[in-house]
Design a protein around this motif. Structure first.
Motif, short mmCIF file in Angstrom:
data_model
loop_
_atom_site.label_atom_id
_atom_site.label_comp_id
_atom_site.label_asym_id
_atom_site.label_seq_id
_atom_site.Cartn_x
_atom_site.Cartn_y
_atom_site.Cartn_z
N VAL A 173 29.71 -48.35 47.77
CA VAL A 173 30.21 -49.72 47.92
C VAL A 173 31.72 -49.61 48.16
O VAL A 173 32.46 -49.14 47.28
CB VAL A 173 29.93 -50.59 46.68
N LEU A 174 32.15 -50.01 49.35
CA LEU A 174 33.57 -49.97 49.69
C LEU A 174 34.11 -51.40 49.62
O LEU A 174 33.67 -52.27 50.37
CB LEU A 174 33.74 -49.41 51.11
N THR A 175 35.02 -51.64 48.70
CA THR A 175 35.55 -52.99 48.53
C THR A 175 37.00 -53.05 48.97
O THR A 175 37.83 -52.24 48.54
CB THR A 175 35.45 -53.42 47.05
N LEU A 176 37.30 -54.00 49.85
CA LEU A 176 38.68 -54.20 50.28
C LEU A 176 39.27 -55.37 49.50
O LEU A 176 38.68 -56.45 49.48
CB LEU A 176 38.74 -54.52 51.78
N ALA A 177 40.41 -55.14 48.87
CA ALA A 177 41.11 -56.23 48.19
C ALA A 177 42.08 -56.84 49.20
O ALA A 177 43.03 -56.20 49.64
CB ALA A 177 41.85 -55.70 46.97
N LEU A 178 41.78 -58.08 49.58
CA LEU A 178 42.54 -58.75 50.64
C LEU A 178 42.98 -60.13 50.17
O LEU A 178 42.14 -60.91 49.69
CB LEU A 178 41.64 -58.94 51.86
N ASN A 179 44.24 -60.43 50.33
CA ASN A 179 44.78 -61.66 49.76
C ASN A 179 44.35 -61.71 48.30
O ASN A 179 43.87 -62.71 47.80
CB ASN A 179 44.28 -62.89 50.54
N TYR A 180 44.51 -60.55 47.66
CA TYR A 180 44.06 -60.39 46.28
C TYR A 180 45.25 -60.36 45.32
O TYR A 180 46.28 -59.74 45.61
CB TYR A 180 43.26 -59.07 46.13
N GLY A 181 45.09 -61.02 44.17
CA GLY A 181 46.05 -60.92 43.07
C GLY A 181 45.27 -60.96 41.77
O GLY A 181 44.38 -61.80 41.61
N GLY A 182 45.58 -60.07 40.87
CA GLY A 182 44.86 -60.01 39.59
C GLY A 182 45.06 -61.28 38.76
O GLY A 182 44.11 -61.81 38.17
N LYS A 183 46.29 -61.79 38.73
CA LYS A 183 46.54 -63.01 37.95
C LYS A 183 45.84 -64.20 38.57
O LYS A 183 45.31 -65.06 37.87
CB LYS A 183 48.05 -63.27 37.86
N GLU A 184 45.84 -64.24 39.91
CA GLU A 184 45.16 -65.32 40.61
C GLU A 184 43.66 -65.28 40.29
O GLU A 184 43.01 -66.31 40.09
CB GLU A 184 45.36 -65.21 42.13
N GLU A 185 43.11 -64.07 40.27
CA GLU A 185 41.68 -63.91 39.99
C GLU A 185 41.34 -64.43 38.59
O GLU A 185 40.37 -65.15 38.40
CB GLU A 185 41.30 -62.43 40.11
N LEU A 186 42.18 -64.08 37.62
CA LEU A 186 41.92 -64.51 36.24
C LEU A 186 42.12 -66.02 36.09
O LEU A 186 41.35 -66.69 35.40
CB LEU A 186 42.83 -63.74 35.27
N THR A 187 43.13 -66.55 36.76
CA THR A 187 43.39 -67.99 36.68
C THR A 187 42.21 -68.78 37.24
O THR A 187 41.75 -69.75 36.64
CB THR A 187 44.67 -68.34 37.48
#
Ligand code: IPE
Ligand code: IPE
Ligand code: MG
Length: 239
Positions: free
Chosen positions: A125-139
């Protein structure tokens, strides 16, 4: 000795500096970086890594010069087209995490096309993090959970770690075992905050465009020598 990691995540950093050292435009660094992606993906497949997650574009990378951002978006589309056959032959399943709705339409469409066409693949499984932010994800996860609590879909007493995981972009990804960052910077830059809780960190001065299969092999060997204690004592683990 640890077994090889199940989930490897990489902060692919140093494209700009690589280009500057060659006296070239940053663009060249990103193009060369795309070659490293190809080689590392291939090597990870050979090593039977189950999950590889690559930080390709952060929510904060929008603040870069407009020309660089648009070049990165174009490069993404052309790489997806160029690598498509290789993903199929290597049985790789492509996924993406991040706010995909914030990406230009062309990028989003190409991405969704490749995700759809590779979804039955059984290999890595190849996952690309795009327009990704860890804080944004948690929020976003907290907001979604709050709405469900308000609408009585979830009761607050039942909120536990699995509730949070289910509301992350990364919901189907296991915890990261090994996190690699190239270019000598030793920071997380808002990558996978939840899933790196117990990840082994590996920093190398090698710039991403110079990172090749031997470098991945070195990081994997280093990982196998770490003692992962998860809060226990070393004695408990060896007995
Ligand atoms: C990583 O390389 C690629 C992206 C963030 C898209 P950089 O472009 O950050 O390279 P440096 O850090 O400026 O050298
Ligand atoms: C992190 O690199 C993002 C990606 C590799 C996509 P950056 O170059 O954006 O991080 P900082 O700004 O040095 O922390
Ligand atoms: Mg950088």
């Amino acid at each position: 000795m640890n077994k090889l990691p199940k989930h490897v995540a990489i902060i692919m950093d140093g494209n700009g500096r690589w280009a500057r050292l060659q006296g070239k435009n940053r663009v060249k660094g990103h193009q060369q970086g795309a070659r490293s992606v190809r080689e590392v993906v291939e090597e990870a497949t050979k090593k039977k890594i189950e999950f590889l997650t690559l930080y390709a574009f952060s929510t904060d990378n929008w603040s870069r010069p407009k020309d660089e951002v648009s070049l990165l978006m174009k490069l993404l589309v052309s790489s997806l087209k160029k690598e498509f056959n290789r993903l199929i032959t290597n049985d790789i399943r492509l996924k993406a995490i991040g706010d995909l709705n914030g990406l230009p339409n062309g990028v989003k469409e190409e991405l969704i096309y490749v995700i759809e066409k590779t979804k039955e693949n059984k290999g890595m499984v190849l996952t690309l993090a795009l327009n990704y932010g860890g804080k944004e994800e948690l929020t976003r996860a907290m907001k979604d959970i709050a709405i469900k609590v308000k609408n009585s879909i979830i009761s607050p007493e039942n909120v536990d770690q699995s509730t949070i995981i289910e509301h992350l972009y990364t919901q189907n990804l296991p915890a990261v075992d090994l996190l690699i960052r190239t270019s000598g910077e030793e920071r997380i830059s808002n990558f996978l905050l939840w899933h790196i809780a117990y990840a082994e960190l590996y920093f190398t001065k090698t710039l991403w465009p110079d990172f090749k299969k031997e470098d991945l092999q070195k990081a994997l060997v280093d990982y196998t020598k770490r003692e992962r204690r998860f809060g226990k004592t070393s004695e408990q683990l060896t007995s």
